[in-house]
Design an enzyme around this catalytic site. Structure first.
Site: not given
Ligand SMILES: CN(C)C[C@H]1CC[C@H](N2C(=O)NCc3cnc4ccc(-c5cc(Cl)c(O)c(Cl)c5)cc4c32)CC1
Length: 344
Positions: A133, A23-26, A18-19
């Site tokens: 951030d 450095f991550a995949k959700v 979904i996003g």
């Protein structure tokens, strides 16, 4: 292809991506026991390199922070090669898209959202974390159109949140404070408050106070601290923005000044209460009805179940308790089936 840990596959149905966050995949996933949607942030350890310490810091932050306007961590599943952070799902998407879809927010809606962001940031600072951030892309809307702060991947936990100097220039340039982009050591809380000023401007105007395709020009604009205030902004909101977008961090509003600013109480809103900033789900009384249902689900006694819940180990008990609590708050009735293999 990514092979998910058996621990994840057993209790979750992993759906589409979904996003992505850095450095991550959700991934979207369904918590089988409750049918609730969750977001799973998957990070491969070997592709993290020197970012590994950032992930440890984000996990430390998410484990320490439990607030209604911060995305709640439910469970951590770690293998030799992967980190999987299972978190509450926010169906309303990014605040960024919400503003774009409306050009800009009306003042009363900006007050509602900005109060939520202010108490979330005040809570983070009170727990010793700097977000670093803050921007509309990192604020998601839940099913009740309330905000959830996400992505503590750049967070910092200085020894003394109010005085220790930070050095890393990070975050998104357009939201970064002058002292951050000038490479000087800076105080994290003060830098977050500048970003709050840029955020408030974006909420009310629909565009950024400092913006230029050329980064060097953008940096100069930020360090000059000159920006236009559209006439349609109320005097009160313009004064709050001015208080936050002070180039000299010592002249900038503190989070306490922010929380007591008259603009946050406009539209007859009550002043922000100390509880709004201290509230921690774990400090609330344990919901014994939910614990009772869990005891039946796992086939154990209530007195055996209770310690496993209040242990807050971010394991299968934590996710089940928090997921049931959220469903209950959303008025959903969740019937837990009895587990065939309680030992699982
Ligand atoms: C700066 N942007 C690009 C970042 C994107 C990342 C994906 C987000 N997202 C979707 O794409 N679809 C819907 C969606 C629904 N629920 C979510 C819950 C948690 C998180 C989450 C939480 C933490 Cl703490 C975190 O660190 C990260 Cl990276 C993500 C993301 C969700 C989400 C939107 C913002």
């Amino acid at each position: 292809l990514l092979q998910y840990p058996p621990e994840l596959e057993k209790r979750y149905t992993v759906k589409e991506t979904i996003g992505s966050g850095g450095f991550a995949k959700v991934k979207l996933a369904i918590h089988k026991a409750t049918g609730e949607k969750v977001a799973v942030k998957v990070m491969c350890k070997d592709s993290l390199g020197e970012d590994l310490h950032r992930v440890q810091l984000e996990i430390d932050a998410l484990k320490s922070l439990s607030h209604r306007h911060i995305c709640q961590l439910y469970e951590i599943i770690e293998t030799p090669v992967l980190f999987c952070l299972i978190m509450e799902y926010a169906p309303g998407g990014e605040l960024f898209d919400y503003i774009i879809a409306r050009d800009r927010l009306k003042e009363h809606e900006a007050v509602k959202f900005f109060r939520q962001i202010a108490v979330a940031v005040a809570y983070c600072h009170s727990k010793g974390f700097i977000h670093r951030d803050l921007k509309p892309e990192n604020l998601l809307l839940d099913e009740q159109q309330n905000l959830k702060l996400i992505d503590f991947g750049l967070a910092s936990k200085p020894m003394d949140v109010k005085h220790q100097l930070l050095h890393t220039c990070c975050g998104s340039p357009a939201y970064a404070a002058p002292e951050v982009i000038s490479g000087q050591p800076y105080i994290g809380t003060e830098a977050d408050l500048w970003s709050m000023g840029v955020l408030l401007y974006a909420l009310l105007c629909g565009f950024l106070p400092f913006d230029d395709d050329n980064t060097a020009t953008l940096y100069r604009l930020i360090q000059e601290g000159k920006y236009k205030v559209p006439d349609r902004l109320s005097k009160e909101s313009a004064r709050l923005i001015q208080g936050l977008l002070q180039v000299d961090p010592k002249r900038r509003l503190t989070v306490t000044d922010l929380l007591t600013h008259p603009w946050l109480c406009s539209n007859d809103r009550p002043p922000v209460q100390p509880y709004d900033i201290l509230e921690d789900v774990r400090m609330r009384d344990v919901d014994m009805d939910v614990v009772q249902q869990m005891a039946v689900h796992f086939g154990v006694s209530l007195s055996d179940m209770h310690p496993l819940v209040v242990n807050w180990a971010f394991d299968k008990y934590t996710v089940l308790y928090l997921s049931m609590l959220k469903a209950k708050e959303n008025g959903k009735i969740v019937k837990l089936s009895r587990l065939w293999y309680p030992a699982d």
